[in-house]
Design an enzyme around this catalytic site. Structure first.
Site, PDB file in Angstrom:
ATOM      1  N   ARG A 250      51.856  42.593  34.809  1.00  0.00           N
ATOM      2  CA  ARG A 250      50.593  42.228  35.479  1.00  0.00           C
ATOM      3  C   ARG A 250      50.822  42.146  37.005  1.00  0.00           C
ATOM      4  O   ARG A 250      50.395  43.008  37.744  1.00  0.00           O
ATOM      5  CB  ARG A 250      50.056  40.899  34.929  1.00  0.00           C
ATOM      6  CG  ARG A 250      48.573  40.687  35.184  1.00  0.00           C
ATOM      7  CD  ARG A 250      48.257  40.219  36.594  1.00  0.00           C
ATOM      8  NE  ARG A 250      48.853  38.917  36.896  1.00  0.00           N
ATOM      9  CZ  ARG A 250      48.886  38.395  38.126  1.00  0.00           C
ATOM     10  NH1 ARG A 250      48.388  39.053  39.157  1.00  0.00           N
ATOM     11  NH2 ARG A 250      49.442  37.226  38.318  1.00  0.00           N
ATOM     12  N   ASP A 251      51.562  41.142  37.439  1.00  0.00           N
ATOM     13  CA  ASP A 251      51.759  40.941  38.879  1.00  0.00           C
ATOM     14  C   ASP A 251      52.531  42.122  39.485  1.00  0.00           C
ATOM     15  O   ASP A 251      52.283  42.541  40.616  1.00  0.00           O
ATOM     16  CB  ASP A 251      52.525  39.632  39.119  1.00  0.00           C
ATOM     17  CG  ASP A 251      52.187  38.962  40.440  1.00  0.00           C
ATOM     18  OD1 ASP A 251      51.572  39.628  41.299  1.00  0.00           O
ATOM     19  OD2 ASP A 251      52.548  37.795  40.636  1.00  0.00           O
TER      20      ASP A 251
ATOM     21  N   HIS B 166      55.317  29.437  40.326  1.00  0.00           N
ATOM     22  CA  HIS B 166      55.263  30.899  40.477  1.00  0.00           C
ATOM     23  C   HIS B 166      55.678  31.210  41.909  1.00  0.00           C
ATOM     24  O   HIS B 166      54.926  30.960  42.847  1.00  0.00           O
ATOM     25  CB  HIS B 166      53.829  31.345  40.185  1.00  0.00           C
ATOM     26  CG  HIS B 166      53.538  32.795  40.392  1.00  0.00           C
ATOM     27  ND1 HIS B 166      53.225  33.636  39.345  1.00  0.00           N
ATOM     28  CD2 HIS B 166      53.456  33.566  41.507  1.00  0.00           C
ATOM     29  CE1 HIS B 166      52.979  34.856  39.815  1.00  0.00           C
ATOM     30  NE2 HIS B 166      53.104  34.834  41.124  1.00  0.00           N
TER      31      HIS B 166
ATOM     32  N   HIS C 119      57.366  33.763  44.965  1.00  0.00           N
ATOM     33  CA  HIS C 119      57.686  35.109  45.449  1.00  0.00           C
ATOM     34  C   HIS C 119      58.866  35.003  46.409  1.00  0.00           C
ATOM     35  O   HIS C 119      59.039  33.991  47.093  1.00  0.00           O
ATOM     36  CB  HIS C 119      56.472  35.727  46.150  1.00  0.00           C
ATOM     37  CG  HIS C 119      55.450  36.249  45.187  1.00  0.00           C
ATOM     38  ND1 HIS C 119      55.210  37.590  45.005  1.00  0.00           N
ATOM     39  CD2 HIS C 119      54.630  35.608  44.319  1.00  0.00           C
ATOM     40  CE1 HIS C 119      54.274  37.757  44.079  1.00  0.00           C
ATOM     41  NE2 HIS C 119      53.893  36.567  43.643  1.00  0.00           N
TER      42      HIS C 119
ATOM     43  N   CYS D  58      50.679  40.456  45.737  1.00  0.00           N
ATOM     44  CA  CYS D  58      49.236  40.398  45.691  1.00  0.00           C
ATOM     45  C   CYS D  58      48.667  41.510  46.559  1.00  0.00           C
ATOM     46  O   CYS D  58      49.049  41.651  47.715  1.00  0.00           O
ATOM     47  CB  CYS D  58      48.771  39.037  46.214  1.00  0.00           C
ATOM     48  SG  CYS D  58      46.996  38.923  46.370  1.00  0.00           S
TER      49      CYS D  58
ATOM     50  N   ASN E  79      57.836  39.085  43.300  1.00  0.00           N
ATOM     51  CA  ASN E  79      58.064  37.793  42.648  1.00  0.00           C
ATOM     52  C   ASN E  79      59.568  37.544  42.617  1.00  0.00           C
ATOM     53  O   ASN E  79      60.360  38.464  42.794  1.00  0.00           O
ATOM     54  CB  ASN E  79      57.596  37.868  41.186  1.00  0.00           C
ATOM     55  CG  ASN E  79      56.106  37.939  41.059  1.00  0.00           C
ATOM     56  OD1 ASN E  79      55.509  38.918  41.446  1.00  0.00           O
ATOM     57  ND2 ASN E  79      55.509  36.909  40.515  1.00  0.00           N
TER      58      ASN E  79
HETATM   59  N1  COA Z   1      36.013  43.516  33.833  1.00  0.00           N
HETATM   60  C1  COA Z   1      35.447  44.721  33.940  1.00  0.00           C
HETATM   61  N2  COA Z   1      34.533  45.028  34.875  1.00  0.00           N
HETATM   62  C2  COA Z   1      34.185  44.047  35.730  1.00  0.00           C
HETATM   63  C3  COA Z   1      34.738  42.766  35.668  1.00  0.00           C
HETATM   64  C4  COA Z   1      35.706  42.513  34.663  1.00  0.00           C
HETATM   65  N3  COA Z   1      36.322  41.342  34.546  1.00  0.00           N
HETATM   66  N4  COA Z   1      34.216  42.015  36.637  1.00  0.00           N
HETATM   67  C5  COA Z   1      33.355  42.786  37.300  1.00  0.00           C
HETATM   68  N5  COA Z   1      33.330  44.020  36.750  1.00  0.00           N
HETATM   69  C6  COA Z   1      32.553  45.185  37.179  1.00  0.00           C
HETATM   70  C7  COA Z   1      31.088  44.956  37.078  1.00  0.00           C
HETATM   71  O1  COA Z   1      30.632  45.317  35.810  1.00  0.00           O
HETATM   72  C8  COA Z   1      30.550  45.869  38.157  1.00  0.00           C
HETATM   73  O2  COA Z   1      30.567  47.187  37.689  1.00  0.00           O
HETATM   74  P1  COA Z   1      29.447  48.243  38.193  1.00  0.00           P
HETATM   75  O3  COA Z   1      29.700  48.420  39.669  1.00  0.00           O
HETATM   76  O4  COA Z   1      29.746  49.459  37.403  1.00  0.00           O
HETATM   77  O5  COA Z   1      28.143  47.588  37.886  1.00  0.00           O
HETATM   78  C9  COA Z   1      31.612  45.781  39.239  1.00  0.00           C
HETATM   79  O6  COA Z   1      32.830  45.392  38.559  1.00  0.00           O
HETATM   80  C10 COA Z   1      31.296  44.761  40.293  1.00  0.00           C
HETATM   81  O7  COA Z   1      30.948  43.554  39.677  1.00  0.00           O
HETATM   82  P2  COA Z   1      30.695  42.184  40.459  1.00  0.00           P
HETATM   83  O8  COA Z   1      30.235  41.150  39.500  1.00  0.00           O
HETATM   84  O9  COA Z   1      29.909  42.446  41.697  1.00  0.00           O
HETATM   85  O10 COA Z   1      32.152  41.749  40.767  1.00  0.00           O
HETATM   86  P3  COA Z   1      32.926  41.891  42.136  1.00  0.00           P
HETATM   87  O11 COA Z   1      32.901  43.271  42.629  1.00  0.00           O
HETATM   88  O12 COA Z   1      32.503  40.768  43.005  1.00  0.00           O
HETATM   89  O13 COA Z   1      34.387  41.633  41.592  1.00  0.00           O
HETATM   90  C11 COA Z   1      36.244  40.476  40.735  1.00  0.00           C
HETATM   91  C12 COA Z   1      34.861  40.378  41.305  1.00  0.00           C
HETATM   92  C13 COA Z   1      36.922  39.143  40.849  1.00  0.00           C
HETATM   93  C14 COA Z   1      36.139  40.874  39.275  1.00  0.00           C
HETATM   94  C15 COA Z   1      37.019  41.573  41.465  1.00  0.00           C
HETATM   95  O14 COA Z   1      36.981  41.348  42.850  1.00  0.00           O
HETATM   96  C16 COA Z   1      38.451  41.641  41.054  1.00  0.00           C
HETATM   97  O15 COA Z   1      38.783  41.895  39.916  1.00  0.00           O
HETATM   98  N6  COA Z   1      39.368  41.469  42.026  1.00  0.00           N
HETATM   99  C17 COA Z   1      40.781  41.522  41.807  1.00  0.00           C
HETATM  100  C18 COA Z   1      41.342  40.167  41.693  1.00  0.00           C
HETATM  101  C19 COA Z   1      42.766  40.233  41.277  1.00  0.00           C
HETATM  102  O16 COA Z   1      43.065  40.441  40.121  1.00  0.00           O
HETATM  103  N7  COA Z   1      43.678  40.077  42.231  1.00  0.00           N
HETATM  104  C20 COA Z   1      45.066  40.139  42.006  1.00  0.00           C
HETATM  105  C21 COA Z   1      45.599  38.983  41.235  1.00  0.00           C
HETATM  106  S1  COA Z   1      45.785  37.508  42.155  1.00  0.00           S
HETATM  107 ZN    ZN Z   2      52.319  36.418  42.197  1.00  0.00          ZN
END
Ligand code: COA
Ligand code: ZN
Length: 308
Positions: A12-13, A203, A205, A236, A245
């Site tokens: 994942r990370d 956790h 890094h 990240c 990490n």
């Molecule tokens: N699984 C699948 N699709 C998802 C989803 C999820 N958990 N969350 C949102 N989506 C999709 C929506 O369906 C939408 O799709 P569309 O454009 O086809 O309609 C699109 O993503 C945008 O959705 P929205 O609700 O506006 O979410 P967002 O764009 O604000 O995204 C997060 C929010 C948090 C889901 C997104 O920013 C994200 O995953 N970021 C990464 C965070 C991360 O994992 N960081 C690293 C670890 S620390």
């Molecule tokens: Zn981390």
């Protein structure tokens, strides 16, 4: 011998920021092999939007194909309600919710304020309704690369608010390797006093080379749960200058040498760590896989016998 519990987060990370997509079959094989090393937990994947993290777009497939070994918990990152629905369907053993304790990092990573994140995660917890245990990872708990210091009281306040919602555990994340051992000791001692019933995980890094020193500080303060990443991969995508990490095998090797019971088959783990560069296509930072264990001795040069 104190038992230490390791959660490996490489798939994942680690894999979320690899420049090339790691084939699903490679992910599944690696997880199945890690399961046989004795990890207490493996963070398999992330149910984020595939647009945000395309490297983990195969989350459902990976969860469907891995073998479930008794004694290993398979946890997944869940950012929102949609993620929780997907994770429930995949029968994950634990949901790892995530938000930042720094407002700026939360806006950069999750594109919303901390309060909006908290409200969203509270909704997820309500939706899951005890069906699956919940862990919350609090990012940038030892400092934010954009804001600087994050006061310990802010971290404790978020931990308290989540504890009040009934979560099982909290992971305190040093997302960009800013923690130092003195800070880690203070945080570890305080959190254990405040939350004796929570599973507390650290956790770290190794961005600034303080990773293992921080593990030592935490373990000497009574912490028994750690995240690590095979080979020391990870980082990240929304944190400038972030790097790997702590390497699981380096941390486990250190604690094992000190007499802690990690439950890990270290030779088996090192075989996997040595295969990792082939899987990701580049070298990895972990050191013990390169040097061998401190107990793996080398034959002395022949001339040594003549000098005795
Ligand atoms: N699984 C699948 N699709 C998802 C989803 C999820 N958990 N969350 C949102 N989506 C999709 C929506 O369906 C939408 O799709 P569309 O454009 O086809 O309609 C699109 O993503 C945008 O959705 P929205 O609700 O506006 O979410 P967002 O764009 O604000 O995204 C997060 C929010 C948090 C889901 C997104 O920013 C994200 O995953 N970021 C990464 C965070 C991360 O994992 N960081 C690293 C670890 S620390
Ligand atoms: Zn981390």
């Amino acid at each position: 011998m104190t038992r230490i519990y390791f959660n490996d987060v490489v798939t994942r990370d680690g894999f979320q920021i690899e420049p090339n997509f790691i084939p699903t079959a490679d992910k599944v094989r690696l997880i199945d092999e890690m399961s046989q090393c004795g990890f207490a937990k493996i963070e398999v994947t992330s149910f984020t939007s595939p647009k945000a993290i395309p490297m983990l777009r195969d989350a459902e497939e990976v969860m469907g194909k891995i073998q479930r070994f008794p004694g290993v918990e398979y946890t997944v990152l869940v950012p929102n309600l949609r993620g929780a629905e997907r994770a429930l369907e995949s029968r994950a053993d634990e949901f790892n919710l995530v938000m930042s304790t720094s407002e700026t990092h939360n806006l950069a990573n999750l594109r919303m304020t901390r309060e909006k994140s908290f409200a969203g995660l509270a909704e997820v917890i309500q939706f899951v309704d005890g069906k699956t245990p919940i862990n919350v990872s609090l990012s940038t708990s030892f400092g934010c690369p954009m804001e600087g210091d994050v006061p310990q009281t802010v971290v404790e306040e978020f931990a308290k608010r989540f504890a009040d919602l009934g979560v099982r555990g909290i992971t305190i994340c040093d997302t960009t390797g800013m923690a130092n051992p003195a800070q880690v000791s203070a945080m570890s001692e305080s959190l254990q006093k405040l939350f004796p019933h929570l599973q507390l995980t650290m956790h770290f890094h190794n961005t600034r080379g303080m990773g293992l020193a921080n593990v030592l500080a935490a373990v000497q303060s009574g912490i028994t749960r750690f995240d690590g990443s095979l080979g020391g991969l990870g980082g990240c995508p929304y944190a400038p200058g972030a790097s790997g990490n702590i390497s699981s095998e380096d941390a486990i090797h250190m604690l094992d040498a000190m007499g802690y019971n990690t439950g890990i088959d270290i030779p088996k783990l090192l075989i996997l760590a040595r295969e990792l560069p082939t899987i990701v296509g580049h070298t990895v930072p972990g050191q013990v896989a390169k040097a061998g264990r401190s107990c793996d001795l080398h034959p002395a040069p022949e001339y040594v016998a003549d000098l005795r």
